[in-house]
Motif scaffolding. Structure first.
Motif, PDB file in Angstrom:
ATOM      1  N   UNK A  61       3.023   8.119  19.866  1.00 31.06           N
ATOM      2  CA  UNK A  61       1.937   8.493  18.950  1.00 31.06           C
ATOM      3  C   UNK A  61       0.676   7.727  19.365  1.00 31.06           C
ATOM      4  N   UNK A  62      -0.419   8.071  18.728  1.00 35.04           N
ATOM      5  CA  UNK A  62      -1.708   7.485  19.104  1.00 35.04           C
ATOM      6  C   UNK A  62      -1.733   5.967  18.875  1.00 35.04           C
ATOM      7  N   UNK A  63      -1.182   5.510  17.752  1.00 35.79           N
ATOM      8  CA  UNK A  63      -1.207   4.072  17.449  1.00 35.79           C
ATOM      9  C   UNK A  63      -0.426   3.262  18.490  1.00 35.79           C
ATOM     10  N   UNK A  64       0.783   3.712  18.845  1.00 39.71           N
ATOM     11  CA  UNK A  64       1.580   2.995  19.845  1.00 39.71           C
ATOM     12  C   UNK A  64       0.920   3.036  21.214  1.00 39.71           C
ATOM     13  N   UNK A  65       0.341   4.170  21.560  1.00 35.82           N
ATOM     14  CA  UNK A  65      -0.295   4.311  22.869  1.00 35.82           C
ATOM     15  C   UNK A  65      -1.506   3.395  22.998  1.00 35.82           C
ATOM     16  N   UNK A  94      -1.407  14.373  19.482  1.00 35.62           N
ATOM     17  CA  UNK A  94       0.016  14.659  19.332  1.00 35.62           C
ATOM     18  C   UNK A  94       0.389  15.008  17.902  1.00 35.62           C
ATOM     19  N   UNK A  95      -0.193  14.355  16.900  1.00 33.05           N
ATOM     20  CA  UNK A  95       0.143  14.647  15.503  1.00 33.05           C
ATOM     21  C   UNK A  95      -0.202  16.086  15.147  1.00 33.05           C
ATOM     22  N   UNK A  96      -1.239  16.648  15.723  1.00 30.20           N
ATOM     23  CA  UNK A  96      -1.628  18.021  15.431  1.00 30.20           C
ATOM     24  C   UNK A  96      -0.678  19.037  16.078  1.00 30.20           C
ATOM     25  N   UNK A  97       0.136  18.602  17.042  1.00 32.56           N
ATOM     26  CA  UNK A  97       1.039  19.511  17.741  1.00 32.56           C
ATOM     27  C   UNK A  97       2.424  19.605  17.110  1.00 32.56           C
ATOM     28  N   UNK A  98       2.719  18.790  16.090  1.00 35.45           N
ATOM     29  CA  UNK A  98       4.039  18.795  15.470  1.00 35.45           C
ATOM     30  C   UNK A  98       4.241  20.118  14.741  1.00 35.45           C
ATOM     31  N   UNK A  99       5.393  20.752  14.987  1.00 38.66           N
ATOM     32  CA  UNK A  99       5.766  22.022  14.367  1.00 38.66           C
ATOM     33  C   UNK A  99       4.723  23.118  14.617  1.00 38.66           C
ATOM     34  N   UNK A 100       4.129  23.106  15.770  1.00 36.11           N
ATOM     35  CA  UNK A 100       3.092  24.078  16.071  1.00 36.11           C
ATOM     36  C   UNK A 100       3.197  24.500  17.536  1.00 36.11           C
ATOM     37  N   UNK A 101       2.912  25.739  17.809  1.00 39.11           N
ATOM     38  CA  UNK A 101       2.908  26.233  19.180  1.00 39.11           C
ATOM     39  C   UNK A 101       1.470  26.293  19.657  1.00 39.11           C
ATOM     40  N   UNK A 102       1.208  25.639  20.728  1.00 39.31           N
ATOM     41  CA  UNK A 102      -0.145  25.588  21.274  1.00 39.31           C
ATOM     42  C   UNK A 102      -0.198  26.534  22.470  1.00 39.31           C
ATOM     43  N   UNK A 103      -1.056  27.546  22.457  1.00 35.94           N
ATOM     44  CA  UNK A 103      -1.139  28.453  23.615  1.00 35.94           C
ATOM     45  C   UNK A 103      -1.707  27.717  24.820  1.00 35.94           C
TER      46      UNK A 103
END
Length: 188
Positions: A158-162, A175-184
């Motif tokens: 995640x962003x905080x660890x990175x 990365x948080x915005x990509x959870x349970x989502x399909x990104x074209x």
């Protein structure tokens, strides 16, 4: 083709085949080569293994991928109590170091048959000492290579660890915005 062609051929001929249990402990100060017998023993690669005689013992080795009985242990009895302090001081160079147990086969005249076969590969866990007055017993317990398999990850993706590991890095920001989502991707 069998794993040990010379040993199998000798057994098929009805010849006597002797087995020696070998232990290699890779301490920080150097490797120790031991066998559960008396006197020196040489293998095909020229390594000389020191005998621990009747005073040493190697527990049974379970052949499962993840042993249910735990890992093997090595004991050395009848040790001079003067070695206790040296053993306790050596624990820093022993913990987590590689340990290997081999079987080496010989014919009746102690001539080599095949190369040593690895029976166990693991890590040294801890050394314990039982003092009975005039002599002492040193026990070395081993761990399998899979003992950390249920350990949690060192960090989360995640962003905080990175940014904690690499300040200024923005690679995990979305990365948080990509959870349970399909990104074209790719977007032409």
């Amino acid at each position: 083709m069998p794993r040990m062609p010379e040993t199998v051929a000798a057994l098929q001929r009805g010849a006597v085949v002797r087995a020696a249990r070998l232990v290699r402990l890779d301490f920080a100060s150097g490797s120790r080569f031991l066998h559960q017998g008396v006197g020196p023993l040489r293998t095909a690669d020229g390594t000389v293994w020191s005998g621990i005689g009747e005073l040493g013992q190697i527990s049974d080795i379970e052949q499962a991928v993840v042993p249910t009985d735990g890992a093997p242990s090595l004991t050395l009895s009848g040790v001079d109590p003067g070695l206790i302090a040296a053993t306790l001081a050596a624990s820093s160079e022993v913990k987590g170091r590689p340990a290997r147990i081999f079987d080496q086969h010989y014919d009746e005249s102690w001539n080599l048959l095949d190369a040593p076969r690895a029976m166990y590969v693991g890590l040294v866990d801890r050394m314990t000492i039982a003092d009975s007055g005039s002599t002492a017993t040193i026990a070395v317990s081993l761990l399998t290579l899979l003992y950390r398999r249920r350990r949690p990850a060192f960090a989360y993706l995640n962003h905080a660890s990175q940014t904690k590991l690499y300040p200024g890095d923005q690679g995990a920001r979305e990365l948080a915005a990509l959870v349970q989502r399909t990104r074209p991707w790719p977007n032409y």
